[in-house]
Motif scaffolding. Structure first.
Motif, mmCIF file in Angstrom:
data_model
loop_
_atom_site.group_PDB
_atom_site.id
_atom_site.type_symbol
_atom_site.label_atom_id
_atom_site.label_comp_id
_atom_site.label_asym_id
_atom_site.label_seq_id
_atom_site.Cartn_x
_atom_site.Cartn_y
_atom_site.Cartn_z
ATOM 1 N N PHE A 164 0.553 -1.407 -0.781
ATOM 2 C CA PHE A 164 0.218 0.130 -0.412
ATOM 3 C C PHE A 164 0.791 0.773 0.176
ATOM 4 C CE2 PHE A 164 -2.334 -3.017 2.324
ATOM 5 C CZ PHE A 164 -3.654 -3.373 1.503
ATOM 6 N N SER A 166 2.415 5.077 -2.756
ATOM 7 C CA SER A 166 1.355 6.495 -3.932
ATOM 8 C C SER A 166 2.344 5.758 -4.643
ATOM 9 C CB SER A 166 2.527 7.613 -3.531
ATOM 10 O OG SER A 166 2.118 7.856 -1.240
ATOM 11 N N ASN A 311 0.580 10.642 0.745
ATOM 12 C CA ASN A 311 -0.564 10.308 2.055
ATOM 13 C C ASN A 311 0.308 8.720 3.020
ATOM 14 O OD1 ASN A 311 -2.734 9.286 3.691
ATOM 15 N ND2 ASN A 311 -4.060 8.853 1.965
ATOM 16 N N SER A 314 -1.195 4.754 6.093
ATOM 17 C CA SER A 314 -1.412 3.377 5.405
ATOM 18 C C SER A 314 -1.568 2.500 6.364
ATOM 19 C CB SER A 314 -0.164 3.624 3.783
ATOM 20 O OG SER A 314 1.774 3.256 4.615
ATOM 21 N N TYR A 317 -4.751 1.375 5.743
ATOM 22 C CA TYR A 317 -4.824 -0.362 4.901
ATOM 23 C C TYR A 317 -4.587 -1.668 5.339
ATOM 24 C CZ TYR A 317 -6.449 3.826 2.156
ATOM 25 O OH TYR A 317 -7.380 5.334 2.085
ATOM 26 N N TYR A 336 -1.960 -1.760 -4.027
ATOM 27 C CA TYR A 336 -2.890 -0.347 -3.847
ATOM 28 C C TYR A 336 -1.858 0.674 -3.905
ATOM 29 C CZ TYR A 336 -5.337 -4.847 -2.540
ATOM 30 O OH TYR A 336 -5.637 -5.954 -3.283
ATOM 31 N N TYR A 337 -2.878 1.539 -4.729
ATOM 32 C CA TYR A 337 -2.486 3.003 -4.777
ATOM 33 C C TYR A 337 -3.293 3.648 -3.336
ATOM 34 C CZ TYR A 337 0.468 2.598 -8.512
ATOM 35 O OH TYR A 337 2.431 2.419 -8.959
ATOM 36 N N LEU A 338 -2.600 4.466 -2.151
ATOM 37 C CA LEU A 338 -3.414 5.627 -2.269
ATOM 38 C C LEU A 338 -4.199 6.427 -2.721
ATOM 39 C CD1 LEU A 338 -1.101 5.210 1.314
ATOM 40 C CD2 LEU A 338 -3.584 3.519 0.755
ATOM 41 N N GLU A 340 -4.896 10.065 -2.721
ATOM 42 C CA GLU A 340 -3.554 11.780 -2.619
ATOM 43 C C GLU A 340 -4.430 13.070 -3.759
ATOM 44 O OE1 GLU A 340 0.771 9.184 -1.674
ATOM 45 O OE2 GLU A 340 0.202 9.278 -3.730
#
Length: 374
Positions: A164, A166, A311, A314, A317, A336-338, A340
């Motif tokens: 998890f 960016s 972000n 994380s 998540y 998984y991209y957070l 932002e």
């Protein structure tokens, strides 16, 4: 040690055994069960003595070993606080936390210790991308799922459960496109633009990705001249030191790209000392990443032109992923991209477009700062 509550557990197990064996002689429930946390009256009436005794055992907490990069920036401190909240005892976790103080060897040693102590899960926020395959294989064959946060690693996906973080390349591209559009808006699109960059820790995926993404716009704009790029290690002192050297070597700088907010604070301090004007009313354009509350305050004050969010939140998540794995569920994918955003001092924020995905920038206000989580 992970077995630190063994004495307490032994005492509780003796109590449970007493209740189970006494069930043959009586069906009544002990009146003083409240000292173990108590049982709901309706529930106790529907359970056998043995079931009531089992219910009195302490709830098993999930043992999580978490190895953090360090405490080098406001962003990192926010990430650590998020970790402490997400893996708190009241959430059902027993957290074993290691601050590696930006030493990759400490991180690897900590993971090996978590494996020896038989943690249920291991969570890593890696300092650098390399050097992880061997220890992650050890965790894999010990059947301990590993979750990676924030920065990425060079390792086969089979050896970790999920990542998890960016999209650092996209962050760099967004910064490059913002600068291109901003210069056009200011009527400077065809001028020779002299740029210096203060990089983050070399080898960190954030440094690699942001550098790569911004470089794509350096290539597209032949009038942009990258004078120098040096490492500020994501720290304020590092950013200040690098900027002081730049100001000695280059009498004219149009843009400074800082790969996190703390480096930007240091760069601004160096320019203050040198009497160089910067910001929305000055000569030097300042670009930053992270978008911490302090960074966005600098945007509101006009010191930083644009700040691109990374972000730090994380850990929740990761905690959710662990809950799913504990329930026997499979995660939908590995990476998984957070969510932002991009922030600006402009009252008329522009819309950026990367790979056919629009990103409407957000104007920083006092209200936004008050609501900011980090």
């Amino acid at each position: 040690m992970l077995q630190k509550r063994s004495v307490h557990m032994a005492a509780v197990i003796l109590t449970v055994c007493f209740l189970i064996f006494s069930a043959c002689a009586t069906k009544t429930v002990l009146d003083d069960t409240d000292r173990f946390g108590g049982l709901d009256e309706k529930m106790s009436g529907s359970l056998t003595a043995a079931e009531q005794a089992q219910a009195l055992l302490p709830e098993k907490r999930i043992k999580v070993g978490f190895v953090q990069v360090g405490h080098e920036s406001d962003w990192r401190i926010a990430a650590t606080k998020s970790c402490m909240d997400a893996f708190a005892p009241e959430q059902g976790y027993e957290l074993y936390f290691v601050d590696a103080d930006n030493d990759p060897k400490v991180q690897v040693a900590a993971v090996r210790n978590f494996i020896r102590e038989q943690a249920d899960y291991i969570v890593i926020d890696p300092i650098v991308t390399t050097g992880w395959t061997a220890v992650l294989k050890e965790a894999y064959y010990a059947h301990i799922p590993v979750i990676i946060l924030d920065r990425t690693i060079d390792c086969k996906e089979r050896y970790y459960a999920a990542w998890f973080g960016s999209d650092f390349v996209r962050e760099g591209e967004l910064a490059g496109q913002w600068l291109q559009n901003y210069l056009n808006r200011m009527g400077r699109g065809n001028e020779q633009i002299r740029i210096v960059t203060i990089n983050g820790t070399l080898g960190a995926s954030a440094q690699i990705g942001r550098t790569e993404g911004f470089a794509r716009y350096l290539e597209r704009n032949g009038n942009w001249n990258l004078l120098a790029q040096d490492c500020g290690d994501f720290t304020e002192s590092g950013g200040r030191q690098v900027m002081e050297e730049y100001l000695k070597r280059y009498p004219d700088i149009d843009v400074v790209v800082c790969q996190n907010d703390n480096e930007a604070f240091g760069a601004c301090a160096a320019m203050d000392d040198a009497g160089v004007s910067y910001g929305t009313d000055g000569d030097v354009i300042v670009i930053s990443f992270d978008a911490t509350r302090a960074g966005l305050k600098a945007v509101l004050e006009g010191k930083i032109h644009a700040d691109f969010e990374c972000n730090p939140l994380s850990p929740p998540y990761a905690a959710e992923a662990i809950r799913k794995l504990e329930a026997g569920e499979e995660l939908i994918r590995k990476n998984y991209y957070l969510p932002e955003k991009c922030f600006t001092a402009d009252e008329d924020p522009m819309t950026l477009m990367i790979d056919f995905e629009a990103e409407k920038m957000v104007t920083v206000t006092e209200e936004l700062l008050e609501e900011r989580e980090y």
